[in-house]
Design a protein around this motif. Sequence first.
Motif, mmCIF file in Angstrom:
data_model
loop_
_atom_site.group_PDB
_atom_site.id
_atom_site.type_symbol
_atom_site.label_atom_id
_atom_site.label_comp_id
_atom_site.label_asym_id
_atom_site.label_seq_id
_atom_site.Cartn_x
_atom_site.Cartn_y
_atom_site.Cartn_z
ATOM 1 N N GLU A 15 0.784 -1.097 -0.020
ATOM 2 C CA GLU A 15 -0.078 -0.069 -0.176
ATOM 3 C C GLU A 15 0.814 1.103 -0.120
ATOM 4 O O GLU A 15 0.256 2.206 -0.676
ATOM 5 C CB GLU A 15 -0.899 -0.042 1.282
ATOM 6 C CG GLU A 15 -1.930 -1.088 1.270
ATOM 7 C CD GLU A 15 -2.743 -1.201 2.609
ATOM 8 O OE1 GLU A 15 -3.731 -1.385 2.376
ATOM 9 O OE2 GLU A 15 -2.243 -1.146 3.435
ATOM 10 N N LEU A 19 1.321 4.322 -2.815
ATOM 11 C CA LEU A 19 1.061 5.643 -2.577
ATOM 12 C C LEU A 19 2.321 6.584 -3.513
ATOM 13 O O LEU A 19 2.173 7.336 -3.763
ATOM 14 C CB LEU A 19 1.387 6.098 -1.175
ATOM 15 C CG LEU A 19 -0.068 5.605 -0.242
ATOM 16 C CD1 LEU A 19 0.486 5.997 1.213
ATOM 17 C CD2 LEU A 19 -1.077 6.642 -0.798
ATOM 18 N N GLU A 22 1.583 6.982 -7.031
ATOM 19 C CA GLU A 22 0.670 7.681 -7.460
ATOM 20 C C GLU A 22 1.277 9.063 -7.014
ATOM 21 O O GLU A 22 0.501 10.119 -7.159
ATOM 22 C CB GLU A 22 -0.590 7.302 -6.231
ATOM 23 C CG GLU A 22 -1.413 6.108 -6.612
ATOM 24 C CD GLU A 22 -2.290 5.844 -5.496
ATOM 25 O OE1 GLU A 22 -2.410 6.805 -4.517
ATOM 26 O OE2 GLU A 22 -2.954 4.845 -5.741
ATOM 27 N N ASN A 24 1.958 10.271 -4.201
ATOM 28 C CA ASN A 24 1.236 10.995 -3.067
ATOM 29 C C ASN A 24 2.217 11.024 -1.924
ATOM 30 O O ASN A 24 2.819 10.078 -1.491
ATOM 31 C CB ASN A 24 -0.031 9.899 -2.480
ATOM 32 C CG ASN A 24 -0.724 10.345 -1.299
ATOM 33 O OD1 ASN A 24 -0.349 11.123 -0.481
ATOM 34 N ND2 ASN A 24 -1.928 9.895 -1.270
ATOM 35 N N GLU A 26 2.006 11.319 1.167
ATOM 36 C CA GLU A 26 1.706 10.324 2.291
ATOM 37 C C GLU A 26 2.582 9.094 2.130
ATOM 38 O O GLU A 26 2.880 8.839 3.604
ATOM 39 C CB GLU A 26 0.308 10.161 2.370
ATOM 40 C CG GLU A 26 -0.166 9.466 3.524
ATOM 41 C CD GLU A 26 -1.634 9.078 3.740
ATOM 42 O OE1 GLU A 26 -2.198 8.248 4.785
ATOM 43 O OE2 GLU A 26 -2.478 9.140 2.640
ATOM 44 N N ALA A 27 3.188 8.909 1.284
ATOM 45 C CA ALA A 27 4.021 7.792 1.155
ATOM 46 C C ALA A 27 5.038 7.975 2.179
ATOM 47 O O ALA A 27 5.590 7.178 2.612
ATOM 48 C CB ALA A 27 4.411 7.590 -0.333
ATOM 49 N N LYS A 30 3.923 7.707 5.607
ATOM 50 C CA LYS A 30 3.922 6.226 6.142
ATOM 51 C C LYS A 30 4.869 5.497 6.302
ATOM 52 O O LYS A 30 5.151 4.597 7.028
ATOM 53 C CB LYS A 30 2.793 5.532 5.256
ATOM 54 C CG LYS A 30 1.451 6.299 5.205
ATOM 55 C CD LYS A 30 0.770 6.280 6.764
ATOM 56 C CE LYS A 30 -0.393 6.519 6.605
ATOM 57 N NZ LYS A 30 -0.979 6.630 8.009
#
Length: 69
Positions: A15, A19, A22, A24, A26-27, A30
């Motif tokens: 997941e 990210l 993408e 993103n 947030e990767a 995380k």
Amino acid sequence: FQRNRKGGDRMKDSEIIELYFERNEEAIEKTSEKYGAYCKTVAENILKNPEDSEECLSSALFVLWKYFG
């Protein structure tokens, strides 16, 4: 999501990788949540300097971001 020992939710590696693909941001968050403490400990054991260890971790996260870009 996986449940960690402290009861919080953790993303699976697949997941987190998604990210990155993408683009993103947030990767990075995380990845740091899941692996940051471990990586920083390894870096501190090698570098013997907390500031250098933090910079090493930041550099590693940046390399990951660029790799998946």
